[in-house]
Motif scaffolding. Structure first.
Motif, short mmCIF file in Angstrom:
data_model
loop_
_atom_site.label_atom_id
_atom_site.label_comp_id
_atom_site.label_asym_id
_atom_site.label_seq_id
_atom_site.Cartn_x
_atom_site.Cartn_y
_atom_site.Cartn_z
N TYR A 1 -3.87 -5.02 -6.82
CA TYR A 1 -3.98 -5.05 -5.36
C TYR A 1 -4.67 -6.01 -4.64
N SER B 1 2.44 3.00 -2.17
CA SER B 1 1.98 4.18 -3.33
C SER B 1 0.74 5.00 -2.58
N LEU B 2 -0.42 4.35 -2.26
CA LEU B 2 -1.68 4.91 -1.66
C LEU B 2 -1.42 5.74 -0.60
N HIS C 1 0.74 8.90 -1.90
CA HIS C 1 0.07 10.02 -2.39
C HIS C 1 -0.69 10.82 -1.22
N LYS C 2 -1.01 10.23 -0.26
CA LYS C 2 -1.54 11.04 0.78
C LYS C 2 -0.54 12.02 1.36
N PRO D 1 -2.35 3.18 -9.17
CA PRO D 1 -3.65 3.20 -8.47
C PRO D 1 -4.17 2.00 -7.98
N ARG D 2 -4.86 2.13 -6.86
CA ARG D 2 -5.59 1.10 -6.70
C ARG D 2 -7.14 1.28 -7.01
N SER E 1 0.89 -1.07 -0.12
CA SER E 1 -0.06 -0.06 -0.08
C SER E 1 0.79 1.37 0.16
#
Lengths: 421, 123
Positions: free
Chosen positions: A307, A242-243, A246-247, B48-49, A240
């Motif tokens: 994912y 990358s997720l 980004h945040k 992206p997810r 996770s």
């Protein structure tokens, strides 16, 4: 914390195992900590442990959105080795292997580290030469590696496919004797227990939803259990990454998320006392036998961004054919379970233990499918990087900006194609 | 198995294709010497997810490059288009799997399977 010992096992056994204390505390999050580690997998827990043990930073929280070891820490094939070639990887993985060698004593928790050897087979002269180059480099770096002839391999593992008409005829192998396997759950639980004992708060069911910054610096995180402040935040959230990046405002990273499958068979009587591995044009395969008797094996990643923690059939077929190629005796064994984990596939196949462009935010990511063996070393180096706001000599090349500088650590030489590493 | 509806060949297993990674990237012009632009295009990924634009090469089919929109969490494919429609239009009479053909193929393979099963029992 009561220490585990042979005596404690007998004592608690006689008392019907009703009086064991819980292995780690389950505290409510405080308003602020010195350091927050996001991710309660092996790497996050190891980081917290070494922050407390090596650097005296005990006011630490580990935030885990699910439960401990529910991600890749519980979804691997448990192999531990340090047979790396490139500068940047060699010293790091060897350091990690040395930590494994004393880990059970250090944590007072049996992680069942078994140095049963890691046998890398070759089938062609070209493969022999490539492996010779790698293992000679290892030896120059002070890492153990032995060259075995076909007869020596045969003596060591008699039930591989030595048939004259085998599709790929085994020519020989390279052995790292100090490599082996460990019990993956025990590694997590051991680090969690030892870290908790040193004062680290392990908070499960606590997902980080956002980062709080002030004048460009990290000052805390928002979570599903409220706001938690800290001057330093480390991310160890493989899959996770990358997720969250980004945040945090790190933008795009040199990472793609891919899934890797692993398989375990029904339990067998003792059948294989080492780790057998090969990678050739036909496929990529690794197999060992767990202490419960199951054959634990796997191969390549599925090969496309994903994912979804579930595998796909083509790799299942590939891996099964690889198994039949070198170990036809497995043909009638039933596969008991199969699972997939989400890997941070980096652009050169090597990881990141690094500062980021945001002061106070540190990144531990990009483990591709080699993160398990790195667990103690990763935690050790990440803790150092966070505590000193600078990398240790051992992880100084594992930076996030190495692609910008053109300093890749590309073991396989595949270039910037994550599916190929 | 992902099932990709190739505009030329029809619905095929993804094992016939080679994955060509992120299709949302716009590479700089070859004359562009800006280091940062190339660094971002070559090495950085949105990852992206959810909805992901990606290239698939139908290596064992029409050999066309496709642009596929796929959800990386559910694996649902929402669109498949040709990356190079002009090149594809040069292909001679593409053979599409029609319903009739597909039915025949599957009944043929069923027969083969039952034959194998019978052989297995006999041996």
């Amino acid at each position: 914390m009561k220490r585990y010992s042979a005596f404690s096992i007998i004592k608690n056994g006689l008392a019907g195992h009703k009086h064991w204390e819980r292995a780690w505390r389950d505290p409510k999050p405080k308003k602020a900590y010195d350091v927050i580690i996001i991710g309660g997998g092996g790497h996050g827990l190891a980081t917290a442990y070494y922050l407390a043990k090596n650097h005296g930073i005990t006011n630490v929280a580990v935030l885990e959105k699910g439960w401990l070891g529910g991600g890749n820490a519980g979804r691997n094939t448990t192999i531990v080795r340090s047979n790396y070639f490139r500068e940047g990887n060699t010293a790091f993985y060897e350091h990690s292997l040395k930590l494994w060698e004393g880990l059970s004593q250090d944590l007072n928790y049996n992680v069942m580290f078994s140095q049963r050897g890691h046998l890398n087979l070759y089938f062609t002269p070209a493969q022999r030469d490539a492996l010779a180059r790698r293992y000679n480099t290892m030896r120059l770096n002070g890492i153990d590696g032995d060259w075995l002839t076909r007869d020596q391999v045969r003596k060591m593992v008699p039930h591989l496919n030595y048939a004259e008409d085998a599709r790929y005829e085994i020519m020989g192998g390279y052995l790292q004797k100090r490599a082996g396997t460990a019990r993956h759950d025990a590694v997590n639980w051991g680090f969690a227990r030892a870290a908790s004992n040193l004062g680290v708060d392990i908070i499960q069911q606590c997902e980080v939803t956002d980062f709080i910054t002030k004048a460009g610096r990290i000052v805390g995180v928002n979570t599903t259990k409220g706001e938690i402040r800290a001057e330093k935040v480390g991310m160890a959230v493989a899959g996770s990454t990358s997720l969250l990046a980004h945040k945090a405002g790190l933008g795009n990273l040199p990472i793609e998320s891919h899934k890797l499958q692993a398989f375990v068979s029904e339990p067998l009587k003792p059948f294989l006392d080492t780790v057998v591995v090969y990678a050739n044009g036909h496929g990529h395969f690794y197999i060992s036998q767990s202490d419960k008797g199951g054959m634990v094996f796997g191969g390549n990643i599925d090969g496309y961004n994903s994912y979804a923690q579930k595998g796909n059939l083509p790799i299942y077929t590939d891996v099964a054919s690889c198994a039949m190629n070198i170990m036809p005796a497995l043909g009638r064994i039933k596969v008991l379970r199969q699972w997939a984990g989400i890997m941070d596939m980096s652009m050169d196949g090597s990881p990141f233990i690094s500062k980021t462009k945001i002061p106070g935010l540190y990144l531990n990511a990009g483990w591709c499918y080699g993160g398990f063996k790195a667990t103690p070393g990763s935690g050790w180096c990440f803790a150092h990087t966070i505590a000193h706001d600078a990398p240790h000599e051992i992880n100084k090349l594992l930076t996030l900006d190495r692609f910008e500088a053109g300093i890749h650590i590309d073991e396989s030489g595949h270039g910037p194609f994550p599916k190929a590493h | 198995m992902l099932r990709i509806d190739c505009p030329v060949c029809g619905i095929r297993d993804h094992s016939e294709f080679s994955y060509g990674e992120d299709a949302s990237i716009t590479y700089p012009e070859l004359s562009n010497t800006d280091r940062q632009a190339w660094y971002e295009a070559v090495f950085l990924r949105d990852n992206p997810r959810g909805l992901h634009l990606e290239r698939w090469h139908h290596v064992q089919g029409c050999r066309q490059w496709l642009i596929v929109a796929r959800d990386t969490l559910t694996h649902d494919i929402s669109s498949v288009t040709l990356a190079h429609p002009k090149a594809a239009s040069q292909l001679k009479a593409p053979r599409k799997l029609t319903k009739g053909n597909a039915g025949k193929a599957s009944s043929a393979s069923k027969t083969a399977m039952s034959k194998n099963a019978a052989n297995g029992v006999a041996s």
